[in-house]
Scaffold this active site. Structure first.
Site, PDB file in Angstrom:
ATOM      1  N   HIS A 166       0.843  -1.196   0.000  1.00 40.34           N
ATOM      2  CA  HIS A 166       0.000   0.000   0.000  1.00 40.34           C
ATOM      3  C   HIS A 166       0.880   1.248   0.000  1.00 40.34           C
ATOM      4  O   HIS A 166       2.096   1.164   0.197  1.00 40.34           O
ATOM      5  CB  HIS A 166      -0.939   0.015   1.213  1.00 40.34           C
ATOM      6  CG  HIS A 166      -0.239  -0.107   2.519  1.00 40.34           C
ATOM      7  ND1 HIS A 166      -0.254  -1.247   3.270  1.00 40.34           N
ATOM      8  CD2 HIS A 166       0.533   0.765   3.187  1.00 40.34           C
ATOM      9  CE1 HIS A 166       0.463  -1.068   4.359  1.00 40.34           C
ATOM     10  NE2 HIS A 166       0.963   0.145   4.328  1.00 40.34           N
TER      11      HIS A 166
HETATM   12  C1  T46 Z   1       2.732   1.026   6.936  1.00 37.73           C
HETATM   13  C2  T46 Z   1       3.527  -0.192   7.219  1.00 37.73           C
HETATM   14  C3  T46 Z   1       5.001   0.096   7.403  1.00 37.73           C
HETATM   15  C4  T46 Z   1      -4.854  -0.038  12.979  1.00 37.73           C
HETATM   16  O1  T46 Z   1      -6.013  -0.268  13.400  1.00 37.73           O
HETATM   17  N1  T46 Z   1      -4.118   0.968  13.565  1.00 37.73           N
HETATM   18  C5  T46 Z   1      -2.860   1.258  13.147  1.00 37.73           C
HETATM   19  O2  T46 Z   1      -2.229   2.192  13.691  1.00 37.73           O
HETATM   20  C6  T46 Z   1      -2.275   0.477  12.083  1.00 37.73           C
HETATM   21  C7  T46 Z   1      -0.879   0.784  11.613  1.00 37.73           C
HETATM   22  C8  T46 Z   1      -3.021  -0.522  11.540  1.00 37.73           C
HETATM   23  N2  T46 Z   1      -4.277  -0.771  11.989  1.00 37.73           N
HETATM   24  C9  T46 Z   1      -5.042  -1.890  11.395  1.00 37.73           C
HETATM   25  C10 T46 Z   1      -5.343  -1.790   9.914  1.00 37.73           C
HETATM   26  C11 T46 Z   1      -5.442  -3.227   9.508  1.00 37.73           C
HETATM   27  O3  T46 Z   1      -6.749  -3.723   9.772  1.00 37.73           O
HETATM   28  O4  T46 Z   1      -4.243  -3.062  11.540  1.00 37.73           O
HETATM   29  C12 T46 Z   1      -4.473  -3.947  10.456  1.00 37.73           C
HETATM   30  C13 T46 Z   1      -3.160  -4.336   9.795  1.00 37.73           C
HETATM   31  O5  T46 Z   1      -2.664  -3.189   9.089  1.00 37.73           O
HETATM   32  P1  T46 Z   1      -1.901  -3.338   7.691  1.00 37.73           P
HETATM   33  O6  T46 Z   1      -2.378  -4.522   6.958  1.00 37.73           O
HETATM   34  O7  T46 Z   1      -1.976  -2.009   7.012  1.00 37.73           O
HETATM   35  O8  T46 Z   1      -0.405  -3.621   8.205  1.00 37.73           O
HETATM   36  P2  T46 Z   1       0.941  -3.587   7.359  1.00 37.73           P
HETATM   37  O9  T46 Z   1       1.968  -4.252   8.185  1.00 37.73           O
HETATM   38  O10 T46 Z   1       0.746  -4.067   5.973  1.00 37.73           O
HETATM   39  O11 T46 Z   1       1.291  -1.982   7.236  1.00 37.73           O
HETATM   40  C14 T46 Z   1       1.660  -1.236   8.376  1.00 37.73           C
HETATM   41  C15 T46 Z   1       0.898   0.097   8.398  1.00 37.73           C
HETATM   42  O12 T46 Z   1      -0.511  -0.144   8.339  1.00 37.73           O
HETATM   43  C16 T46 Z   1       1.280   1.002   7.255  1.00 37.73           C
HETATM   44  O13 T46 Z   1       0.818   2.309   7.523  1.00 37.73           O
HETATM   45  O14 T46 Z   1       3.204   1.952   6.302  1.00 37.73           O
HETATM   46  O15 T46 Z   1       3.052  -0.959   8.355  1.00 37.73           O
END
Ligand code: T46
Length: 130
Positions: free
Chosen positions: A50
């Site tokens: 993303h």
């Molecule tokens: C990024 C990379 C480096 C939340 O509810 N609160 C939060 O502060 C974050 C970061 C995520 N979430 C929720 C959103 C999704 O339902 O946690 C779940 C997993 O998030 P995501 O699939 O986006 O995780 P990554 O590891 O792919 O990405 C994360 C960050 O979301 C993103 O901003 O830049 O780490």
């Protein structure tokens, strides 16, 4: 491309380890509003996939080894977070993938804004259009 390696200030002792630190708005170019960390990820797993419209972030890996792949739609970069003292600033509008090179690696992230799902672009074609 809007990213940069930041060497985290470190005070090392001879026998009792080291202390590393940074300050929002001083060592990293934004005030910190949110902190999160990712752990328990198996080796070779990929997260991310993303971009963010506005969010700025600072990433570091206090334990292990994680590869970060960045893409601005025109060029790509790869950064290895493999030292407690190495940090990565990521500006907005960069597609990112994080690959766990070592099991039990921990990714710590400082973010410039509160969590907002509307700031995410999770479709690569939509990212290119944006
Ligand atoms: C990024 C990379 C480096 C939340 O509810 N609160 C939060 O502060 C974050 C970061 C995520 N979430 C929720 C959103 C999704 O339902 O946690 C779940 C997993 O998030 P995501 O699939 O986006 O995780 P990554 O590891 O792919 O990405 C994360 C960050 O979301 C993103 O901003 O830049 O780490």
């Amino acid at each position: 491309m809007d990213f940069g390696i930041i060497n985290i200030k470190t005070i090392a002792t001879e026998k009792n380890g080291a202390l590393s630190y940074f300050e929002g708005g001083r060592d990293i170019p934004f005030a910190i509003k949110r902190v999160y960390y990712i752990y328990g990820v198996p080796c070779d797993a990929k997260r991310g996939g993303h971009a963010h419209k506005q969010l700025q972030q600072f990433l570091f890996c206090p334990h292990g080894k994680i590869q970060i792949k960045l893409d601005n739609g025109m060029s790509k970069a790869e950064i290895m977070l493999d030292s407690e003292q190495k940090g990565l600033f990521i500006g907005p509008r960069l597609w990112r993938d994080m690959i766990w090179i070592q099991t039990d690696s921990v990714l710590c992230v400082m973010a410039s804004e509160f969590y907002d799902e509307d700031d995410y672009i999770r479709d690569y074609n939509a990212f290119i259009d944006f």
